[in-house]
Design a protein around this motif. Structure first.
Motif, PDB file in Angstrom:
ATOM      1  N   ARG A  91       1.002  -1.247  -0.078  1.00 23.61           N
ATOM      2  CA  ARG A  91      -0.011   0.016  -0.059  1.00 23.61           C
ATOM      3  C   ARG A  91       0.952   1.109   0.030  1.00 23.61           C
ATOM      4  NH1 ARG A  91      -4.922   2.206  -1.337  1.00 23.61           N
ATOM      5  NH2 ARG A  91      -5.845   0.527  -0.119  1.00 23.61           N
ATOM      6  N   THR A  92       2.155   1.580   0.806  1.00 23.34           N
ATOM      7  CA  THR A  92       2.908   2.428   0.820  1.00 23.34           C
ATOM      8  C   THR A  92       3.488   2.499  -0.407  1.00 23.34           C
ATOM      9  OG1 THR A  92       3.073   2.035   3.176  1.00 23.34           O
ATOM     10  CG2 THR A  92       5.003   3.293   2.028  1.00 23.34           C
ATOM     11  N   ALA A  93       3.861   1.227  -1.086  1.00 19.99           N
ATOM     12  CA  ALA A  93       4.731   1.557  -2.408  1.00 19.99           C
ATOM     13  C   ALA A  93       3.540   1.904  -3.532  1.00 19.99           C
ATOM     14  CB  ALA A  93       5.145   0.062  -2.751  1.00 19.99           C
ATOM     15  N   LEU A  94       2.506   1.601  -3.595  1.00 18.77           N
ATOM     16  CA  LEU A  94       1.331   2.203  -4.519  1.00 18.77           C
ATOM     17  C   LEU A  94       1.079   3.502  -4.231  1.00 18.77           C
ATOM     18  CD1 LEU A  94      -0.444   1.353  -6.725  1.00 18.77           C
ATOM     19  CD2 LEU A  94      -2.183   0.694  -4.994  1.00 18.77           C
ATOM     20  N   ASP A  95       1.004   3.899  -2.924  1.00 20.42           N
ATOM     21  CA  ASP A  95       0.633   5.350  -2.834  1.00 20.42           C
ATOM     22  C   ASP A  95       1.655   6.188  -3.238  1.00 20.42           C
ATOM     23  OD1 ASP A  95      -1.779   4.405  -1.813  1.00 20.42           O
ATOM     24  OD2 ASP A  95      -1.081   4.897   0.459  1.00 20.42           O
ATOM     25  N   GLY A  96       3.002   5.832  -3.130  1.00 19.24           N
ATOM     26  CA  GLY A  96       4.188   6.643  -3.443  1.00 19.24           C
ATOM     27  C   GLY A  96       4.254   6.464  -4.815  1.00 19.24           C
ATOM     28  N   HIS A  97       4.000   5.365  -5.467  1.00 24.87           N
ATOM     29  CA  HIS A  97       4.175   5.522  -7.000  1.00 24.87           C
ATOM     30  C   HIS A  97       3.025   6.335  -7.799  1.00 24.87           C
ATOM     31  CE1 HIS A  97       5.394   3.468 -10.663  1.00 24.87           C
ATOM     32  NE2 HIS A  97       4.103   3.411 -11.111  1.00 24.87           N
ATOM     33  N   MET A  98       1.749   6.139  -7.127  1.00 30.07           N
ATOM     34  CA  MET A  98       0.703   6.977  -7.926  1.00 30.07           C
ATOM     35  C   MET A  98       1.196   8.661  -7.291  1.00 30.07           C
ATOM     36  SD  MET A  98      -1.121   4.697  -9.343  1.00 30.07           S
ATOM     37  CE  MET A  98      -2.713   5.085  -9.332  1.00 30.07           C
ATOM     38  N   ALA A  99       1.513   8.864  -6.351  1.00 30.18           N
ATOM     39  CA  ALA A  99       1.812  10.451  -6.060  1.00 30.18           C
ATOM     40  C   ALA A  99       2.937  10.638  -7.243  1.00 30.18           C
ATOM     41  CB  ALA A  99       2.341  10.561  -4.630  1.00 30.18           C
ATOM     42  N   ALA A 100       3.768  10.146  -7.479  1.00 28.42           N
ATOM     43  CA  ALA A 100       4.790  10.103  -8.571  1.00 28.42           C
ATOM     44  C   ALA A 100       4.149  10.343  -9.804  1.00 28.42           C
ATOM     45  CB  ALA A 100       5.812   9.354  -8.551  1.00 28.42           C
ATOM     46  N   LEU A 101       3.393   9.478 -10.124  1.00 29.39           N
ATOM     47  CA  LEU A 101       2.660   9.517 -11.478  1.00 29.39           C
ATOM     48  C   LEU A 101       1.773  10.861 -11.455  1.00 29.39           C
ATOM     49  CD1 LEU A 101       1.337   5.876 -12.090  1.00 29.39           C
ATOM     50  CD2 LEU A 101       3.224   7.196 -13.325  1.00 29.39           C
ATOM     51  N   GLN A 102       1.080  11.383 -10.195  1.00 30.58           N
ATOM     52  CA  GLN A 102       0.387  12.479 -10.235  1.00 30.58           C
ATOM     53  C   GLN A 102       1.017  13.958 -10.802  1.00 30.58           C
ATOM     54  OE1 GLN A 102      -3.290  12.521 -10.391  1.00 30.58           O
ATOM     55  NE2 GLN A 102      -2.459  14.666 -11.202  1.00 30.58           N
ATOM     56  N   ALA A 103       2.525  13.737  -9.799  1.00 29.57           N
ATOM     57  CA  ALA A 103       3.292  14.797  -9.933  1.00 29.57           C
ATOM     58  C   ALA A 103       3.824  14.972 -11.263  1.00 29.57           C
ATOM     59  CB  ALA A 103       4.507  14.482  -9.155  1.00 29.57           C
ATOM     60  N   LEU A 104       3.896  13.964 -12.120  1.00 30.84           N
ATOM     61  CA  LEU A 104       4.471  13.926 -13.424  1.00 30.84           C
ATOM     62  C   LEU A 104       3.328  14.363 -14.413  1.00 30.84           C
ATOM     63  CD1 LEU A 104       6.273  10.600 -14.143  1.00 30.84           C
ATOM     64  CD2 LEU A 104       7.267  12.852 -14.142  1.00 30.84           C
ATOM     65  N   ILE A 105       2.054  14.073 -14.059  1.00 29.77           N
ATOM     66  CA  ILE A 105       0.966  14.701 -14.952  1.00 29.77           C
ATOM     67  C   ILE A 105       0.824  16.158 -14.559  1.00 29.77           C
ATOM     68  CG2 ILE A 105      -1.669  14.586 -15.027  1.00 29.77           C
ATOM     69  CD1 ILE A 105      -1.244  11.519 -14.333  1.00 29.77           C
ATOM     70  N   ASP A 106       0.763  16.553 -13.415  1.00 31.67           N
ATOM     71  CA  ASP A 106       0.772  17.925 -12.864  1.00 31.67           C
ATOM     72  C   ASP A 106       1.855  18.703 -13.540  1.00 31.67           C
ATOM     73  OD1 ASP A 106      -1.425  17.350 -11.572  1.00 31.67           O
ATOM     74  OD2 ASP A 106      -0.197  17.304  -9.493  1.00 31.67           O
ATOM     75  N   ALA A 107       3.070  18.207 -13.620  1.00 35.35           N
ATOM     76  CA  ALA A 107       4.314  19.088 -14.094  1.00 35.35           C
ATOM     77  C   ALA A 107       4.340  19.100 -15.856  1.00 35.35           C
ATOM     78  CB  ALA A 107       5.622  18.133 -14.041  1.00 35.35           C
ATOM     79  N   SER A 108       3.321  18.168 -16.167  1.00 39.26           N
ATOM     80  CA  SER A 108       3.095  18.342 -17.946  1.00 39.26           C
ATOM     81  C   SER A 108       2.311  19.283 -18.411  1.00 39.26           C
ATOM     82  CB  SER A 108       2.947  17.057 -18.509  1.00 39.26           C
ATOM     83  OG  SER A 108       1.307  16.762 -18.047  1.00 39.26           O
ATOM     84  N   GLY A 109       1.472  19.759 -17.274  1.00 40.08           N
ATOM     85  CA  GLY A 109       0.480  20.773 -17.724  1.00 40.08           C
ATOM     86  C   GLY A 109      -0.797  20.298 -18.376  1.00 40.08           C
ATOM     87  N   THR A 110      -0.908  19.004 -18.833  1.00 37.74           N
ATOM     88  CA  THR A 110      -1.803  18.254 -19.250  1.00 37.74           C
ATOM     89  C   THR A 110      -2.857  17.728 -18.362  1.00 37.74           C
ATOM     90  OG1 THR A 110      -0.748  16.135 -19.359  1.00 37.74           O
ATOM     91  CG2 THR A 110      -0.566  17.776 -21.194  1.00 37.74           C
ATOM     92  N   GLY A 111      -2.627  17.445 -17.098  1.00 36.92           N
ATOM     93  CA  GLY A 111      -3.630  16.848 -16.091  1.00 36.92           C
ATOM     94  C   GLY A 111      -4.830  17.838 -16.068  1.00 36.92           C
ATOM     95  N   GLY A 112      -5.972  17.226 -15.494  1.00 38.70           N
ATOM     96  CA  GLY A 112      -7.228  18.058 -15.508  1.00 38.70           C
ATOM     97  C   GLY A 112      -7.363  18.213 -14.204  1.00 38.70           C
TER      98      GLY A 112
END
Length: 101
Positions: free
Chosen positions: A80-101
């Motif tokens: 669960r900790t690993a998944l939460d961290g991975h998903m947070a990193a993916l969200q950060a990448l989406i946010d950084a790309s400027g394409t996330g909603g």
């Protein structure tokens, strides 16, 4: 980029990530259901589950359902900790790309 470094290499494989997401959502899932949901072969799914289990991300138990041996999987606290961290990193990448909603 920090978000890229925060991705968990073990969860970069679609079957391993999909497994953890399904287990996080449903609690405990059988091998057969994982196989159907992820559209995987027995051998490929088995190999990926073994990798997750070896790292302590998932736990399994064997049971009988209608006299048939059934293997159930669940996400561990480590998973669960690993998944939460991975998903947070993916969200950060989406946010950084400027394409996330």
């Amino acid at each position: 980029m920090k978000a890229l470094a925060s991705l968990d290499p073990l969860l970069e494989h679609r079957l391993r990530l999909g497994t953890c997401v399904l287990l996080a959502k449903h609690g405990e899932v059988t091998f057969a259901r994982l196989k159907a949901q992820l559209q995987a072969t027995d051998g490929n799914l088995g190999a990926q589950l073994r990798k997750l289990e070896e790292r302590g991300y998932i736990a399994s138990r064997k049971d009988f359902v209608e006299r048939k041996p059934t293997t159930w999987y669940q996400l561990t606290a480590t998973g669960r900790t690993a998944l939460d961290g991975h998903m947070a990193a993916l969200q950060a990448l989406i946010d950084a790309s400027g394409t996330g909603g």
